[in-house]
Write an enzyme that holds these catalytic residues in place. Structure first.
Site, PDB file in Angstrom:
ATOM      1  N   ILE A  14       0.834  -1.202   0.000  1.00 42.53           N
ATOM      2  CA  ILE A  14       0.000   0.000   0.000  1.00 42.53           C
ATOM      3  C   ILE A  14       0.871   1.255   0.000  1.00 42.53           C
ATOM      4  O   ILE A  14       0.531   2.264  -0.632  1.00 42.53           O
ATOM      5  CB  ILE A  14      -0.983  -0.003   1.195  1.00 42.53           C
ATOM      6  CG1 ILE A  14      -2.075   1.051   1.008  1.00 42.53           C
ATOM      7  CG2 ILE A  14      -0.266   0.208   2.520  1.00 42.53           C
ATOM      8  CD1 ILE A  14      -3.023   0.756  -0.118  1.00 42.53           C
ATOM      9  N   LYS A  90      -5.506   2.868   7.186  1.00 46.40           N
ATOM     10  CA  LYS A  90      -6.664   2.162   7.737  1.00 46.40           C
ATOM     11  C   LYS A  90      -6.343   0.669   7.855  1.00 46.40           C
ATOM     12  O   LYS A  90      -5.549   0.144   7.059  1.00 46.40           O
ATOM     13  CB  LYS A  90      -7.901   2.404   6.867  1.00 46.40           C
ATOM     14  CG  LYS A  90      -7.839   1.759   5.462  1.00 46.40           C
ATOM     15  CD  LYS A  90      -8.260   0.303   5.490  1.00 46.40           C
ATOM     16  CE  LYS A  90      -7.898  -0.423   4.240  1.00 46.40           C
ATOM     17  NZ  LYS A  90      -8.157  -1.859   4.289  1.00 46.40           N
ATOM     18  N   ASP A 168     -10.206  -6.456   6.351  1.00 40.80           N
ATOM     19  CA  ASP A 168      -9.258  -5.449   5.874  1.00 40.80           C
ATOM     20  C   ASP A 168      -9.856  -4.678   4.693  1.00 40.80           C
ATOM     21  O   ASP A 168      -9.863  -3.448   4.704  1.00 40.80           O
ATOM     22  CB  ASP A 168      -7.920  -6.085   5.503  1.00 40.80           C
ATOM     23  CG  ASP A 168      -6.882  -5.042   5.118  1.00 40.80           C
ATOM     24  OD1 ASP A 168      -6.329  -4.398   6.017  1.00 40.80           O
ATOM     25  OD2 ASP A 168      -6.640  -4.865   3.908  1.00 40.80           O
TER      26      ASP A 168
END
Length: 308
Positions: A14, A90, A168
């Site tokens: 990410i 997140k 997730d």
């Protein structure tokens, strides 16, 4: 304005796919260091851990924590204690109770804590919120199904305790629904499917409602092959509103109102700089609370073992 000196902690998929390009495109931010025990970035000072970075690294103003959720609470506390602004990928952490006290630490230190929900920055989310504020909502159906082998290859942490499993990606959907619906809602029933060799679920079916009795159904699955599904379907008194492609596309009935492919992360970093400039924090734990409720209330079933 002097650019914000930022360090990334956790240089995984990410960070490389989303954070690095967004930072590179923003004159207001400069990347001055990375911290990761296993990964480096050419031309950028590297440190094995956040602790080493804070102790021996170059001057920094802020950190972006892109580590697995179980690590983020303690890392955020350490960064705030060192006088740094903190951006949390997140979900903000694996334990709800570890995050809430950090907001007081940030306030007392005059630093910004930003718990990001990147799906909320998808282009169709705010238009959907505005549309629904003026309508009677009759039902909500969330279909969030993707192939874990495509989107999380080799990420063993996601199957461990605190790794979230299918939540997730599922928490992305919850972050959108908590944003666009006009009233808070709560879980009434859930079924979580755990592979026989994993400590986190691979699928989940969730039922919610609100004080007015609105039916909200969410279906999350990590086993989807072929076409991937990131859709939220809302039935209203003035027809069906559909957010698809993770919030990039908005459809009212048969009319496409919006279909944009904007990347959310530049908006996240703009928001981070704005919060720092204003001396504010932004920490909404509602999506994480819904996941915690699912683990508390959900009926667990065992399914076939997961093999990468």
């Amino acid at each position: 304005m002097t650019p914000l000196r930022l360090a990334i902690v956790g240089l995984g998929k990410i960070a490389r796919d989303q954070h690095l390009p967004s930072i590179a495109a923003m004159p207001a931010i400069t990347l001055v260091a990375v911290a990761d025990p296993n990964a480096t970035l050419d031309g950028v000072p590297h440190f094995a851990s956040l602790e080493e970075l804070l102790r021996n690294g170059p001057p920094i103003d802020a950190v972006a924590l892109c580590t697995p959720p179980l690590m983020r609470g303690a890392q955020a506390a350490a960064a705030l204690a060192a006088g740094k602004h903190v951006l949390l990928e997140k979900p903000p952490g694996a334990v709800v109770s570890a995050i809430a006290p950090l907001t007081e630490v940030a306030r007392a230190s005059g630093k910004t804590l930003f718990a990001t929900w990147h799906a909320r920055f998808a282009p169709a989310v705010e238009p959907a919120r505005a549309f629904l504020a003026q309508r009677e909502i009759r039902s909500v159906h969330v279909i969030w199904k993707e192939d874990v082998r495509v989107w999380h290859p080799g990420q063993a942490w996601i199957w461990r305790p605190g790794g979230f499993g299918v939540f997730d990606p599922g928490i992305n959907a919850l972050s959108i629904v908590t944003r666009i619906l006009p009233r808070p809602f709560f879980l009434t029933a859930a079924e979580l499917a755990f592979p026989s060799n994993c400590a986190a679920p691979i699928a989940a079916d969730l039922d919610f409602t609100d004080a007015a009795g609105l039916p909200i159904r969410a279906e999350f699955d990590f086993r989807q092959t072929g076409t991937q599904s990131w859709d939220i379907v809302v039935e209203t008194d003035q027809g069906r509103l559909t957010l698809s492609a993770g919030g990039a596309k908005l459809i009212h009935g048969d009319n496409v109102l919006m279909d944009e492919k904007k990347v959310a992360y530049p908006a996240i970093y703009r928001r981070f700089v704005e919060l720092i400039t204003r001396g504010e924090s932004d920490v909404d734990l509602a999506p994480l609370v819904h996941v915690a409720d699912a683990f508390m209330l959900g009926r667990r079933v065992v399914v076939d073992a997961f093999e990468e």
